[in-house]
Design a protein around this motif. Structure first.
Motif, PDB file in Angstrom:
ATOM      1  N   LEU A 183     -62.504  10.183 -13.439  1.00 31.89           N
ATOM      2  CA  LEU A 183     -62.318  10.827 -14.742  1.00 31.89           C
ATOM      3  C   LEU A 183     -61.225  10.118 -15.529  1.00 31.89           C
ATOM      4  CD1 LEU A 183     -62.542  14.560 -13.667  1.00 31.89           C
ATOM      5  CD2 LEU A 183     -64.021  13.440 -15.342  1.00 31.89           C
ATOM      6  N   LYS A 184     -60.188   9.679 -14.816  1.00 31.90           N
ATOM      7  CA  LYS A 184     -59.103   8.987 -15.504  1.00 31.90           C
ATOM      8  C   LYS A 184     -59.613   7.689 -16.128  1.00 31.90           C
ATOM      9  CE  LYS A 184     -54.837   8.959 -13.423  1.00 31.90           C
ATOM     10  NZ  LYS A 184     -53.983   9.062 -12.213  1.00 31.90           N
ATOM     11  N   GLN A 185     -60.489   7.032 -15.379  1.00 31.16           N
ATOM     12  CA  GLN A 185     -61.051   5.799 -15.933  1.00 31.16           C
ATOM     13  C   GLN A 185     -61.850   6.069 -17.182  1.00 31.16           C
ATOM     14  OE1 GLN A 185     -63.218   3.793 -12.898  1.00 31.16           O
ATOM     15  NE2 GLN A 185     -61.360   2.845 -12.031  1.00 31.16           N
ATOM     16  N   ARG A 186     -62.398   7.269 -17.253  1.00 34.83           N
ATOM     17  CA  ARG A 186     -63.144   7.629 -18.459  1.00 34.83           C
ATOM     18  C   ARG A 186     -62.226   8.195 -19.517  1.00 34.83           C
ATOM     19  NH1 ARG A 186     -69.015   9.871 -16.799  1.00 34.83           N
ATOM     20  NH2 ARG A 186     -69.541   8.156 -15.407  1.00 34.83           N
ATOM     21  N   GLY A 187     -60.926   8.068 -19.281  1.00 37.40           N
ATOM     22  CA  GLY A 187     -59.997   8.366 -20.360  1.00 37.40           C
ATOM     23  C   GLY A 187     -59.388   9.755 -20.318  1.00 37.40           C
ATOM     24  N   ARG A 188     -59.604  10.502 -19.249  1.00 40.23           N
ATOM     25  CA  ARG A 188     -58.981  11.816 -19.191  1.00 40.23           C
ATOM     26  C   ARG A 188     -57.604  11.691 -18.563  1.00 40.23           C
ATOM     27  NH1 ARG A 188     -61.359  15.464 -21.166  1.00 40.23           N
ATOM     28  NH2 ARG A 188     -63.598  15.242 -20.955  1.00 40.23           N
ATOM     29  N   ALA A 189     -56.633  12.377 -19.131  1.00 38.90           N
ATOM     30  CA  ALA A 189     -55.276  12.315 -18.564  1.00 38.90           C
ATOM     31  C   ALA A 189     -55.123  13.409 -17.515  1.00 38.90           C
ATOM     32  CB  ALA A 189     -54.239  12.487 -19.670  1.00 38.90           C
ATOM     33  N   ILE A 190     -54.961  12.981 -16.300  1.00 31.80           N
ATOM     34  CA  ILE A 190     -54.739  13.958 -15.237  1.00 31.80           C
ATOM     35  C   ILE A 190     -53.568  13.481 -14.392  1.00 31.80           C
ATOM     36  CG2 ILE A 190     -55.761  15.206 -13.289  1.00 31.80           C
ATOM     37  CD1 ILE A 190     -58.491  14.165 -14.300  1.00 31.80           C
ATOM     38  N   SER A 191     -52.554  14.291 -14.257  1.00 34.38           N
ATOM     39  CA  SER A 191     -51.487  13.866 -13.352  1.00 34.38           C
ATOM     40  C   SER A 191     -50.859  15.027 -12.612  1.00 34.38           C
ATOM     41  CB  SER A 191     -50.414  13.094 -14.121  1.00 34.38           C
ATOM     42  OG  SER A 191     -49.725  13.994 -14.973  1.00 34.38           O
ATOM     43  N   ARG A 192     -50.883  16.218 -13.217  1.00 38.71           N
ATOM     44  CA  ARG A 192     -50.151  17.329 -12.614  1.00 38.71           C
ATOM     45  C   ARG A 192     -51.089  18.204 -11.787  1.00 38.71           C
ATOM     46  NH1 ARG A 192     -45.465  18.259 -15.286  1.00 38.71           N
ATOM     47  NH2 ARG A 192     -45.614  20.519 -15.197  1.00 38.71           N
ATOM     48  N   VAL A 193     -50.783  18.330 -10.513  1.00 30.26           N
ATOM     49  CA  VAL A 193     -51.633  19.083  -9.589  1.00 30.26           C
ATOM     50  C   VAL A 193     -50.886  20.334  -9.103  1.00 30.26           C
ATOM     51  CG1 VAL A 193     -52.745  19.033  -7.323  1.00 30.26           C
ATOM     52  CG2 VAL A 193     -52.769  16.992  -8.779  1.00 30.26           C
ATOM     53  N   ALA A 194     -51.562  21.468  -9.126  1.00 32.23           N
ATOM     54  CA  ALA A 194     -50.993  22.679  -8.519  1.00 32.23           C
ATOM     55  C   ALA A 194     -51.909  23.111  -7.378  1.00 32.23           C
ATOM     56  CB  ALA A 194     -50.872  23.794  -9.546  1.00 32.23           C
ATOM     57  N   ILE A 195     -51.323  23.711  -6.351  1.00 37.64           N
ATOM     58  CA  ILE A 195     -52.123  24.152  -5.199  1.00 37.64           C
ATOM     59  C   ILE A 195     -51.932  25.651  -4.989  1.00 37.64           C
ATOM     60  CG2 ILE A 195     -52.483  23.898  -2.707  1.00 37.64           C
ATOM     61  CD1 ILE A 195     -51.314  21.049  -2.992  1.00 37.64           C
ATOM     62  N   LEU A 196     -53.044  26.355  -4.844  1.00 36.25           N
ATOM     63  CA  LEU A 196     -53.005  27.793  -4.572  1.00 36.25           C
ATOM     64  C   LEU A 196     -53.838  28.021  -3.312  1.00 36.25           C
ATOM     65  CD1 LEU A 196     -52.296  30.700  -5.377  1.00 36.25           C
ATOM     66  CD2 LEU A 196     -54.380  30.738  -6.733  1.00 36.25           C
ATOM     67  N   SER A 197     -53.164  28.392  -2.217  1.00 36.89           N
ATOM     68  CA  SER A 197     -53.881  28.404  -0.949  1.00 36.89           C
ATOM     69  C   SER A 197     -53.507  29.603  -0.107  1.00 36.89           C
ATOM     70  CB  SER A 197     -53.552  27.117  -0.189  1.00 36.89           C
ATOM     71  OG  SER A 197     -54.093  27.169   1.106  1.00 36.89           O
ATOM     72  N   GLU A 198     -54.484  30.055   0.662  1.00 38.77           N
ATOM     73  CA  GLU A 198     -54.150  31.043   1.686  1.00 38.77           C
ATOM     74  C   GLU A 198     -53.407  30.313   2.797  1.00 38.77           C
ATOM     75  OE1 GLU A 198     -55.681  31.708   4.907  1.00 38.77           O
ATOM     76  OE2 GLU A 198     -56.285  29.613   4.855  1.00 38.77           O
ATOM     77  N   ASP A 199     -52.789  31.062   3.713  1.00 38.16           N
ATOM     78  CA  ASP A 199     -51.823  30.399   4.581  1.00 38.16           C
ATOM     79  C   ASP A 199     -52.210  30.337   6.053  1.00 38.16           C
ATOM     80  OD1 ASP A 199     -51.526  32.986   5.328  1.00 38.16           O
ATOM     81  OD2 ASP A 199     -49.488  33.221   4.600  1.00 38.16           O
ATOM     82  N   THR A 200     -53.503  30.416   6.373  1.00 42.00           N
ATOM     83  CA  THR A 200     -53.847  30.187   7.783  1.00 42.00           C
ATOM     84  C   THR A 200     -54.055  28.694   7.995  1.00 42.00           C
ATOM     85  OG1 THR A 200     -56.214  30.384   7.486  1.00 42.00           O
ATOM     86  CG2 THR A 200     -55.026  32.419   7.958  1.00 42.00           C
ATOM     87  N   GLU A 201     -54.496  28.357   9.189  1.00 45.00           N
ATOM     88  CA  GLU A 201     -54.702  26.970   9.566  1.00 45.00           C
ATOM     89  C   GLU A 201     -55.527  26.240   8.509  1.00 45.00           C
ATOM     90  OE1 GLU A 201     -57.074  24.903  10.843  1.00 45.00           O
ATOM     91  OE2 GLU A 201     -55.939  23.643  12.209  1.00 45.00           O
ATOM     92  N   PHE A 202     -56.610  26.860   8.065  1.00 45.17           N
ATOM     93  CA  PHE A 202     -57.504  26.233   7.092  1.00 45.17           C
ATOM     94  C   PHE A 202     -56.762  25.838   5.827  1.00 45.17           C
ATOM     95  CE2 PHE A 202     -59.906  27.800   3.253  1.00 45.17           C
ATOM     96  CZ  PHE A 202     -60.575  26.612   2.985  1.00 45.17           C
ATOM     97  N   GLY A 203     -56.131  26.815   5.210  1.00 43.57           N
ATOM     98  CA  GLY A 203     -55.459  26.561   3.940  1.00 43.57           C
ATOM     99  C   GLY A 203     -54.283  25.613   4.098  1.00 43.57           C
ATOM    100  N   ALA A 204     -53.527  25.821   5.172  1.00 45.14           N
ATOM    101  CA  ALA A 204     -52.319  25.023   5.339  1.00 45.14           C
ATOM    102  C   ALA A 204     -52.651  23.565   5.628  1.00 45.14           C
ATOM    103  CB  ALA A 204     -51.473  25.618   6.465  1.00 45.14           C
ATOM    104  N   THR A 205     -53.676  23.340   6.456  1.00 41.76           N
ATOM    105  CA  THR A 205     -54.061  21.959   6.746  1.00 41.76           C
ATOM    106  C   THR A 205     -54.521  21.257   5.472  1.00 41.76           C
ATOM    107  OG1 THR A 205     -54.802  22.661   8.913  1.00 41.76           O
ATOM    108  CG2 THR A 205     -55.526  20.509   8.188  1.00 41.76           C
ATOM    109  N   ALA A 206     -55.396  21.931   4.738  1.00 40.50           N
ATOM    110  CA  ALA A 206     -55.922  21.321   3.518  1.00 40.50           C
ATOM    111  C   ALA A 206     -54.792  21.055   2.524  1.00 40.50           C
ATOM    112  CB  ALA A 206     -56.980  22.225   2.904  1.00 40.50           C
TER     113      ALA A 206
END
Lengths: 426, 577, 285
Positions: A183-206
């Protein structure tokens, strides 16, 4: 419709309870007449993940019937009745309930291996349960096939008897960043990432994998909010995420959480430019059944989407079978389970024997071409760790209550909507 | 009993050599592990009555300590388990000591909250693997020093040993005076304190022991499952499971928790194979109903059901009954108890206003006055149950001002309460054990039987008050008058020099009253000093050397019974103007 | 600034909702001295009731009140008659035991009856939000907060302005004395269960437009409800509300300012601190 099913179910369950002993005996009598191959199946059938367990159960039973009865589907073993190399022997599923608990999962796997003498075990959805249940198989020397768990550590253990057909978090998370780079190559500005996750093994590993990749790909993780599921509210978490104004929010969320997130976002009158998630709750049918069109624009990693049927008619055929039986569409989780069972059955057939050693050998030599799969994979072929080399994923976006493949762009069935429209313009 | 125990032990050790199925062995291992944890819980929650809903903290600490030590430092889990036990005991003392102040519901809720705090902390603590948890390193498989095997039999033995340890510890508690002590604390903390029991220290002993044992089980569990994360070892689920097992089995019993573990674990393991595939959790509905039914009909749990058919034997007493008749000792000149200007206010009301009195050695002093005069409050203030706002209390040379209740008793002054407070659930004999002198008694000493001399003393006192034949029955089942006699015997048993009795004859039959008067006289003759709150003037006349008259928080008059009778202030206060 | 204000607003609204959930717990605790561990299961059942009314009979949660609340009043009354009455004078352990069994029984009965599915109401009349300066006010949460205040006010009026209410309070203070005064305490205990569970019914109805239910959903609320009751001062009706407010504010403001991961940790730390420093609670005597 659902009520009918339930009533029928309760009726049969009641009868089952009364006649558990005699039914069991009947089943054994029946099995004596035709040779059957017992396969142990360990999934969370009760507890908070029971909903997912139930849909996986449906898919696995459908796959088993496809193996056991002849049909004209272009799936492995579909055309014959049973396994041709084992004189038409049929698969018999032996179900066990992990209750979503690692210790129980392991105990059940042991019971299936020793008590039920299963030829192989398949399971167990959650990575934590798969980890312990597969340990039982490893100790006993019985093949364990895992279709759905995504923790990379499972195949890092170098077990001799462990095989995974599906992709893991690293593969999946890489998709997120590859898509964003595209998407960035197509000119979209993306840099800031937020993470919202549950906190068991699944969420924490990811979450860990996401943070690791962010550094490598040059993105900036501006918020990282973990919560315990089920949460009473997610207001504080979402408020913090909105404040840092991310370009994209990554989510690992169970069903209850997913519905709550949509509700809360709608109330906040805010939606991030993109909400990219690891399937879980977001692909359970109840999600869209509950939130309807408000659930649109979520982008999820999938290893299956109904939308693939345009290029793969097989997908639509299997799904319509599934729909006939259970009244809903398959989802991307149980499509993996379906495929996992077919892979296991193929290996057993090719082994021509139910000896554990022979099945393991066949699994190592297994080559299933991509065209025989309902997945978007080039095929199934295990590496030395037991990981399917060709396991891959797609990115799908929920548009008009359907999961549409939107990336990779050359496979996309429709255009990716990024940024998602604000609530009032939907 | 011992033969039965030996046979049981032999059968349990032989079991894994006969049965090879992993499934059955797994069920047995879980029974032992959770039986051990439930018994550990039982020491604190059953015997000492401190209902903990936070035992997951100790279980988790055990599991994490040994696992982290193994994972990070390749340290053997055998040592890790001990380290975990030590750490859990330490943590339990740190969190337990302040929370023990809480009344029971609140203690239960506080421990539940502590469990959640621990869970959230571990979820976010990367050093211990945070939410991802720990996979135990499998390269140690099948090395005994690393407590890691593919087979079930070694685990079975370890778990069996742990469970045996827990049961043995419970049996030790049950058979020594520790049992009655802890159960007395459970039944009535204040009354136990009034007898000189250092309640906090026993609670601390109970929680530390309980935590250490729980942590050992946690370590073994981690080694057994080989994967831990906060959701599996530090969750309220574990805490609640343990409580359910102990309660269903039978709290404050030696075999109850093990029985509960057999019942719950087996039901849950085997029902899963029968009903599990239905996937609807019917087993839990059955559990729920069973728990409710037990709570209604047999609060002692399954063990109570078993014990119903067996009667209690009479307790055996070591040591001969001692001769109680000592030489008469006359009233001495010096004061043994002196109270100076004690004041106590509740809100705006002065319950005690500069009250002073003194009691000589060997005296019987009665305290009379209308209801609400402040008599019981005065007792409370001088025995450490209430803190006076001002004033001083001295017993011989020692200052008792503001001293805690158990210290007052240890220094030689005990009280019996106005409304008799016997410990429900304790037999008459156990009451005497609880009442024995506690001076210089360390907590660990309570794990031994009392000295024959002490038991002989108890026997003599029971004989003296006529309760020796009733020593095997629960004090609850005595008549009210007998309970008062028991309370009196307990006060004597404590060896206290000064005994405070709060209305000893209220609600007692005339015959019993006469008996009690005789007992008090006899004991006074042998040198015990009594301070008695009394309304019945006939009793006062029969007993008192001196009388204090109190009204509205003041001492209004002092003198012999005859003097007091004639005092105008007394007449006014009693009969009005 | 808006950020903190919004967090505080969320905190107040959620806090009132927690208070509403805790109200019945507090009343029952105060009058019958029983800590009902199954409290949140009634909430779960109430949400199911509301859901099925909506899904099957198309009754909006807004109109479900007259159906659900009387039914839950009866439910509480029956629970008292069948179970609680028998353990009223039993030791505390037996009481904990009984309500604990009740928790399992209700939760897994719901599981057997309704399955593991998550059920949520979408598109009720109480949905969405209104802008409020730079903030947004959630309509369903606002409505629930309002319901909490109304329930509280109604209960307060009932307890202080009616004969029955005063008799209930007398029973709460000392049921033996109340009995000698000629109050039918048995009836009062049953009434407190009826009202307490009825109040849970109100909470369930108003939670439904913004929260979804499943058999294990009680877990999300049980500890919060207990914390509210203890924090505010158990036995007092206003205590539940004050306690709920505190928790809502601590959770949302501290959670938003520091880290939401720890929001429950903050709540429980405050809870234990209050227990130790002021066991009677914030508004207790």
């Amino acid at each position: 419709m659902r009520m009918m099913n339930r009533r029928q179910f309760l009726k049969s369950a009641g009868a089952g309870l009364l006649a558990a002993g005699s039914l069991d005996r009947l089943a054994r009598l029946a099995s004596a007449q035709q040779e059957t191959i017992p396969i142990g199946v360990v999934y969370p059938l009760t507890g908070s993940l029971a909903r997912i367990g139930a849909s996986i159960k449906n898919a696995i039973e459908l796959a088993t019937d496809i193996v056991n009865t002849p049909s004209d589907l272009d799936l492995p073993l579909a055309r014959d009745a049973g396994l041709p190399r084992l004189r038409g022997a049929r698969l018999r599923l032996v179900w066990a309930d992990s209750k979503g608990d690692p210790a129980t999962g392991r105990a059940e796997a042991e019971r299936l291996i020793e008590g039920e003498r299963v030829a192989a075990v398949i399971g167990s959805y959650q990575s934590a349960v798969t980890a312990t249940a597969s340990l039982a198989a490893e100790a006993k020397g019985i093949p364990f096939l895992n279709p759905e768990s995504s923790s990379p550590r499972l195949t890092d253990r170098n077990f001799a008897w462990f095989f995974r057909t599906g992709p893991h978090d690293i593969t999946f998370t890489k998709l997120f960043y590859d898509m964003m780079d595209d998407l960035k190559q197509r000119g979209r500005a993306i840099s800031r990432v937020a993470i919202l996750s549950e906190d068991t093994e699944f969420g924490a590993t990811a979450t860990g994998v996401e943070e690791g990749f962010a550094q490598r790909y040059g993105y900036n993780v501006v918020a990282r909010e973990l919560y315990t599921s089920p949460p009473a509210s997610l207001d504080a978490e979402l408020l913090r995420i909105r404040r840092v104004n991310p370009d994209v929010v990554f989510g690992q969320n169970y069903l209850v959480d997913a519905v709550l997130i949509i509700r809360s976002l709608k109330e906040m009158r805010w939606f991030p430019p993109a909400f990219v998630v690891h399937d879980a709750g977001w692909v359970v049918p109840d999600y869209l059944q509950t939130v309807g069109n408000d659930g649109n624009y979520i982008i999820t990693r999938v290893s299956w989407a109904l939308g693939m049927s345009g290029r793969k008619p097989l997908v639509a055929r299997v799904n319509s079978l599934y729909r006939q039986r259970y009244g809903t569409d398959m989802d991307e989780t149980n499509a993996r389970s379906f495929t996992g069972l077919l892979a296991l059955a193929t290996a057993i057939n090719q082994a021509g024997s139910t000896r554990a050693e022979a099945i393991r050998g066949a699994l190592h030599d297994l080559r299933i071409p991509g065209r025989q799969l309902i997945m978007p994979w080039a095929g199934i072929e295990f590496d030395a760790h037991g990981q399917n080399k060709h396991a891959a994923g797609l990115m799908a976006q929920i548009l008009n209550k359907e999961y549409k493949v939107v990336w990779p762009f050359d496979l996309a069935e429709t255009d990716l909507v990024w940024p998602a429209p604000a609530w009032e313009r939907r | 009993m011992t033969l039965q125990a030996v046979l049981l032990a032999a059968a349990l050790v032989a079991f894994p050599f006969v049965v090879h199925s992993s499934f059955h062995l797994n069920a047995a291992i879980l029974v032992f592990l959770f039986g051990a944890v439930a018994q550990a819980w039982n020491i604190l929650g059953g015997y000492a009555g401190q209902l903990s809903f936070g035992h997951s903290v100790f279980f988790g600490i055990g599991a994490y300590t040994s696992s982290v030590l193994l994972w990070r430092y390749a340290f053997t889990p055998w040592g890790g388990a001990l380290a975990g036990a030590f750490l859990a005991a330490t943590v339990s003392l740190i969190v337990g000591s302040p929370t023990f102040r809480l009344r029971r519901h609140f203690f239960a809720l506080a421990t539940l909250a502590l469990g959640e705090i621990a869970r959230i902390t571990f979820l976010n603590w990367t050093y211990v693997g945070a939410a991802i948890g720990l996979y135990l390193p499998l390269q140690y498989r099948n090395i005994g020093t690393y407590m890691m095997w593919d087979g079930k039999r070694p685990y079975y033995m370890v778990a069996l040993g742990l469970c045996a340890l827990a049961v043995a510890l419970a049996a030790l508690i049950d058979r020594t005076r520790m049992g009655p002590y802890l159960r007395a604390i459970n039944a009535d903390e204040d009354a136990a304190r009034a007898l000189g029991l250092h309640v906090l220290r026993y609670k601390q002993w109970a929680i530390a022991t309980s935590a250490a044992l729980t942590a050992l089980a946690g370590s073994v569990y981690a080694q057994y499952v080989l994967y831990i994360d906060p959701y599996n070892v530090m969750t309220a689920r574990i805490s609640l499971l343990v409580v359910v097992i102990a309660l269903i089995g039978g709290r404050a019993t030696v075999w109850g928790p093990a029985l509960g573990a057999v019942f719950i674990v087996l039901l849950s393991e085997y029902s899963r194979t029968v009903l599990g595939h239905l996937g609807e959790g019917y087993d839990f509905i059955v559990f729920g109903a069973a728990i409710m039914a037990l709570s209604l009909y047999e609060p002692r749990g399954l063990y109570g059901l078993v014990r119903r058919v067996r009667s209690r034997p009479l307790p055996q007493i070591a040591g001969a009954a001692q001769d109680l008749i000592g030489p008469p000792s006359p009233v001495a000149a010096e004061a043994v108890l002196s109270i100076e200007d004690i004041s106590k206010r509740f809100g705006g009301i002065a319950a005690l206003d500069r009250v002073g009195l003194s009691v000589r050695r060997g005296e019987v002093v009665c305290l009379i006055g209308p209801n609400g005069a402040g008599k019981s409050t005065l007792f409370d203030c001088i025995t450490g149950f209430q803190r006076p706002d001002a004033g001083a209390v001295r017993l011989r040379d020692a200052s008792l001002t503001g001293a805690p209740a158990h210290r007052v008793a240890l220094l030689g002054m005990v009280r019996a309460f106005q409304l008799v407070r016997v410990f429900s659930d304790l037999t008459v004999w156990e009451h005497m054990l609880v009442a024995q002198p506690h001076r210089n008694e360390s907590v660990w000493a309570a794990l031994r039987r009392s000295a024959p001399r002490v038991e002989g003393q108890g026997q003599a006192l029971l004989q003296f008050v006529g309760l020796l034949d009733s020593r095997g029955i629960l004090a609850d089942e005595l008549s009210y008058g007998q309970q008062k006699l028991l309370a009196f015997a307990m006060a004597l048993m404590s060896g206290a020099e000064v005994i405070l009795l709060d209305e000893p004859t209220a609600g007692v039959s005339p015959q019993m009253t006469q008996q009690l008067i005789g007992h008090i006289r006899e004991m006074n003759r042998q040198g015990r000093t009594f301070v008695i709150i009394e309304h019945n003037m006939a009793v006062v006349d029969a007993l008192a050397h001196r009388v204090y008259f109190m009204a509205d928080g003041h001492i209004l008059a002092e003198g012999t019974p005859e003097q007091i009778r004639g005092d105008p202030q007394v007449l006014e206060a009693y009969y009005g103007r | 600034m808006d950020f903190v204000l919004q967090a505080a607003l969320n905190g107040v609204l959620l806090g009132l909702v927690y208070g509403l959930v805790a109200l019945g717990l507090s009343l029952i605790w105060g009058v019958t001295d029983i800590v009902n561990l199954a409290h949140a299961e009634y909430l779960m059942l109430g949400m199911y009731a509301t859901y099925w009314l909506w899904a099957l009979a198309h009754i909006d949660p807004l109109y479900a009140i007259p159906l659900v609340v009387p039914a839950f009043f009866l439910f509480g009354y029956v629970t008292y008659r069948v179970l609680i009455r028998r353990i009223l004078s039993a030791p505390m352990v037996s009481q904990i035991f009984a309500t604990f069994g009740l928790l399992f029984f209700l939760r897994y009965s719901a599981f057997a009856a309704f399955g593991p599915n998550v059920r949520g109401i979408w598109g009720s009349r109480l949905e969405g939000s209104v802008p409020l300066g730079g903030l947004v006010l959630s309509l369903p949460k606002g409505a629930a907060a309002l319901a909490a205040l109304c329930t509280f006010a109604g209960l307060w009026l009932f307890l202080n302005r009616t004969r029955t209410g005063k008799a209930l309070q007398a029973t709460a203070q000392d049921h033996r004395v109340a009995q000698t005064l000629g109050i039918d305490t048995e009836q009062m205990f049953a009434l407190s269960w009826g009202i307490g569970i009825g109040a849970v019914g109100v909470a369930a109805v108003f939670l439904s437009p913004f929260y979804q239910t499943s058999p294990a959903i009680g877990d999300a609320f049980l500890l919060l409800a207990f914390s509210s009751v203890v924090l505010g001062g158990f036995g007092t009706v206003s205590g539940a509300l004050v306690g709920g407010l505190c928790i809502g504010l601590v959770e949302n403001v501290l959670g938003a300012l520091i880290a939401p991961t720890f929001k429950l940790l903050f709540v429980f730390v405050v809870f234990i601190a209050v227990l130790l420093v002021r066991p009677a609670g914030l508004v207790g005597k």
